[in-house]
Design an enzyme around this catalytic site. Structure first.
Site, PDB file in Angstrom:
ATOM      1  N   ARG A 146     -22.915  78.102 -24.964  1.00  0.00           N
ATOM      2  CA  ARG A 146     -23.230  79.533 -25.048  1.00  0.00           C
ATOM      3  C   ARG A 146     -22.027  80.378 -24.652  1.00  0.00           C
ATOM      4  O   ARG A 146     -22.118  81.615 -24.612  1.00  0.00           O
ATOM      5  CB  ARG A 146     -24.416  79.879 -24.114  1.00  0.00           C
ATOM      6  CG  ARG A 146     -25.674  79.069 -24.395  1.00  0.00           C
ATOM      7  CD  ARG A 146     -26.699  79.235 -23.290  1.00  0.00           C
ATOM      8  NE  ARG A 146     -27.453  80.451 -23.396  1.00  0.00           N
ATOM      9  CZ  ARG A 146     -28.669  80.540 -23.951  1.00  0.00           C
ATOM     10  NH1 ARG A 146     -29.274  79.464 -24.434  1.00  0.00           N
ATOM     11  NH2 ARG A 146     -29.298  81.693 -24.002  1.00  0.00           N
ATOM     12  N   TYR A 149     -20.551  83.585 -26.436  1.00  0.00           N
ATOM     13  CA  TYR A 149     -21.271  84.857 -26.297  1.00  0.00           C
ATOM     14  C   TYR A 149     -21.115  85.400 -24.871  1.00  0.00           C
ATOM     15  O   TYR A 149     -20.729  86.555 -24.677  1.00  0.00           O
ATOM     16  CB  TYR A 149     -22.748  84.642 -26.625  1.00  0.00           C
ATOM     17  CG  TYR A 149     -23.575  85.902 -26.662  1.00  0.00           C
ATOM     18  CD1 TYR A 149     -23.257  86.953 -27.519  1.00  0.00           C
ATOM     19  CD2 TYR A 149     -24.698  86.044 -25.849  1.00  0.00           C
ATOM     20  CE1 TYR A 149     -24.033  88.106 -27.564  1.00  0.00           C
ATOM     21  CE2 TYR A 149     -25.477  87.191 -25.900  1.00  0.00           C
ATOM     22  CZ  TYR A 149     -25.150  88.219 -26.746  1.00  0.00           C
ATOM     23  OH  TYR A 149     -25.917  89.361 -26.791  1.00  0.00           O
ATOM     24  N   ASN A 178     -33.709  90.054 -23.201  1.00  0.00           N
ATOM     25  CA  ASN A 178     -34.479  89.635 -24.392  1.00  0.00           C
ATOM     26  C   ASN A 178     -35.330  90.742 -25.024  1.00  0.00           C
ATOM     27  O   ASN A 178     -36.398  91.074 -24.513  1.00  0.00           O
ATOM     28  CB  ASN A 178     -35.395  88.470 -24.034  1.00  0.00           C
ATOM     29  CG  ASN A 178     -34.608  87.225 -23.690  1.00  0.00           C
ATOM     30  OD1 ASN A 178     -33.962  87.196 -22.643  1.00  0.00           O
ATOM     31  ND2 ASN A 178     -34.641  86.213 -24.524  1.00  0.00           N
ATOM     32  N   ARG A 279     -35.105  84.087 -16.204  1.00  0.00           N
ATOM     33  CA  ARG A 279     -34.419  85.346 -16.461  1.00  0.00           C
ATOM     34  C   ARG A 279     -35.391  86.499 -16.250  1.00  0.00           C
ATOM     35  O   ARG A 279     -36.450  86.544 -16.885  1.00  0.00           O
ATOM     36  CB  ARG A 279     -33.876  85.372 -17.883  1.00  0.00           C
ATOM     37  CG  ARG A 279     -32.949  86.527 -18.126  1.00  0.00           C
ATOM     38  CD  ARG A 279     -32.445  86.559 -19.533  1.00  0.00           C
ATOM     39  NE  ARG A 279     -31.386  85.633 -19.807  1.00  0.00           N
ATOM     40  CZ  ARG A 279     -31.144  85.158 -21.036  1.00  0.00           C
ATOM     41  NH1 ARG A 279     -31.899  85.502 -22.046  1.00  0.00           N
ATOM     42  NH2 ARG A 279     -30.134  84.358 -21.246  1.00  0.00           N
TER      43      ARG A 279
HETATM   44  N1  UDP Z   1     -36.945  78.611 -27.513  1.00  0.00           N
HETATM   45  C1  UDP Z   1     -37.994  77.750 -27.838  1.00  0.00           C
HETATM   46  N2  UDP Z   1     -38.297  77.550 -29.137  1.00  0.00           N
HETATM   47  C2  UDP Z   1     -37.636  78.186 -30.158  1.00  0.00           C
HETATM   48  C3  UDP Z   1     -36.581  79.072 -29.834  1.00  0.00           C
HETATM   49  C4  UDP Z   1     -36.268  79.245 -28.504  1.00  0.00           C
HETATM   50  O1  UDP Z   1     -38.640  77.155 -26.952  1.00  0.00           O
HETATM   51  O2  UDP Z   1     -38.004  77.952 -31.324  1.00  0.00           O
HETATM   52  C5  UDP Z   1     -36.653  78.813 -26.083  1.00  0.00           C
HETATM   53  C6  UDP Z   1     -35.174  78.684 -25.727  1.00  0.00           C
HETATM   54  O3  UDP Z   1     -34.851  77.343 -25.438  1.00  0.00           O
HETATM   55  C7  UDP Z   1     -35.083  79.587 -24.525  1.00  0.00           C
HETATM   56  C8  UDP Z   1     -36.104  80.692 -24.803  1.00  0.00           C
HETATM   57  O4  UDP Z   1     -36.979  80.159 -25.779  1.00  0.00           O
HETATM   58  O5  UDP Z   1     -35.484  78.886 -23.354  1.00  0.00           O
HETATM   59  C9  UDP Z   1     -35.500  81.967 -25.325  1.00  0.00           C
HETATM   60  O6  UDP Z   1     -34.661  81.633 -26.394  1.00  0.00           O
HETATM   61  P1  UDP Z   1     -33.964  82.716 -27.334  1.00  0.00           P
HETATM   62  O7  UDP Z   1     -33.173  81.951 -28.351  1.00  0.00           O
HETATM   63  O8  UDP Z   1     -34.935  83.693 -27.833  1.00  0.00           O
HETATM   64  O9  UDP Z   1     -32.969  83.531 -26.410  1.00  0.00           O
HETATM   65  P2  UDP Z   1     -32.205  83.287 -25.020  1.00  0.00           P
HETATM   66  O10 UDP Z   1     -33.029  83.978 -24.005  1.00  0.00           O
HETATM   67  O11 UDP Z   1     -32.096  81.819 -24.741  1.00  0.00           O
HETATM   68  O12 UDP Z   1     -30.899  83.924 -25.250  1.00  0.00           O
END
Ligand code: UDP
Length: 314
Positions: A146, A149, A178, A279
């Site tokens: 990550r 980013y 988020n 978070r």
């Molecule tokens: N996540 C999940 N299934 C999905 C996509 C994401 O369980 O199909 C989980 C991901 O591992 C993370 C959380 O959901 O723990 C939020 O992921 P997202 O990609 O929306 O954004 P992030 O907060 O990680 O930047």
């Protein structure tokens, strides 16, 4: 503020950007959008194409640009924003956060405009404290999947701060947590979009890991309210913007299945490396200084988002 404000929005064809254009254009004199359309979508701006106040440049902020128009606010949103997108375009993501931010700051200076940076909760990495307040320095892996980013946004914050102290620029930063809502791309890979898309199509809901990790989801209207409050704030500062209602990914999946009356079943997939375990924004600074208060509870926001997905993507 009246109708005399001129905005330049980088990344204005994206999810947050295009919703912001909808919000600003009524009271603006001009809204200029720069977007390279890598993850943005011109359809998000369709309704403004014939509006004299609106101007679109298909331009990548990684390349310098001279604009003749007068500008009061530079709103720098351009970036890949979902883990799926930024890991697919790592160098592009690093360049828009670094070179792109320097270019956007340069436009601000030349036009004597206020600068706004869309930063992110990602700058806190996988946080070891909760909730995360603005003084927390984060727990970030500079070499992790990550990092393109996290580090590009950390650089962007440092660049903004240096322009504020060196050039006396008015520069503000929102660390956006988020955000979800209408106009998200159904294939952006984020959890809300994936789950809604899967649920309304009765496909398996993909939970990464055991689903015990948490997030705090902010409906786009609340995020925009926070951004507007920062744009109108008199001094340069940094604020967390989001919603401090925290839930696990398991709870999110159940809620979306319930709201869509879906027959989907849940399957578990590997948890991505460095996926933050928790978070939650500490909003006390935004509440105190900006009078910011999120108004959309998760259920209301999800219902609106599901409705939009059903109309636009099914
Ligand atoms: N996540 C999940 N299934 C999905 C996509 C994401 O369980 O199909 C989980 C991901 O591992 C993370 C959380 O959901 O723990 C939020 O992921 P997202 O990609 O929306 O954004 P992030 O907060 O990680 O930047």
């Amino acid at each position: 503020m009246g109708g005399s404000i001129r905005y330049l929005i980088t990344g204005g064809a994206g999810f947050i950007g295009s919703n912001l254009v909808d919000k600003l254009i009524g009271n603006a004199e001009k809204v200029i959008v720069l977007d390279n359309l890598l993850t943005g979508n011109l359809q998000n701006l369709d309704k403004h194409q014939n509006n004299d106040k609106f101007k679109f440049y298909n331009h990548d902020i990684q390349n310098p640009i001279e604009l003749d128009e007068e500008i009061d606010h530079v709103v720098h949103l351009a970036s890949c924003a979902s883990p799926f997108a930024y890991s697919n375009y790592p160098i592009n993501t690093l360049k828009s956060g670094s070179i792109g931010t320097i270019n956007a700051l340069g436009i601000s200076r030349r036009h004597n405009a206020k600068f706004f940076l869309a930063s992110t909760s990602e700058i806190y990495g996988d946080p070891e404290i909760t909730p995360q307040h603005e003084n927390y320095w984060g727990n970030v892996n500079t070499l992790g999947p990550r990092s393109m980013y996290d580090e590009s946004k950390r650089f962007a914050e440092a660049a903004t701060q240096s322009y504020v102290t060196t050039h006396n620029l008015h520069g503000s930063i929102a660390r956006i947590f988020n955000t979800y809502g209408p106009k998200m791309a159904f294939d952006d890979g984020r959890v809300v979009t994936n789950f809604i898309h899967q649920a309304i199509n009765n496909q398996d809901i993909t939970i990464f890991g055991d689903g015990s990790q948490t997030r705090s989801f902010s409906f786009i209207e609340d995020t925009l309210d926070g951004i507007m409050k920062i744009l109108n704030h008199e001094s340069s500062d940094v604020f967390n913007i989001g919603n401090d209602y925290e839930i696990t990914i398991n709870e999110l999946a159940s809620k979306i299945i319930h709201l869509t009356k879906s027959n989907s079943k849940i399957i578990n997939k590997d948890l991505p490396i460095d996926d933050p375990k928790q978070r939650k924004p500490d909003l006390s600074k935004a509440r105190k200084i900006l009078g910011y208060e999120p108004k959309y509870d998760l259920e209301t926001g999800l219902k609106e988002t599901i409705g939009w997905f059903q109309e636009n993507y099914k």
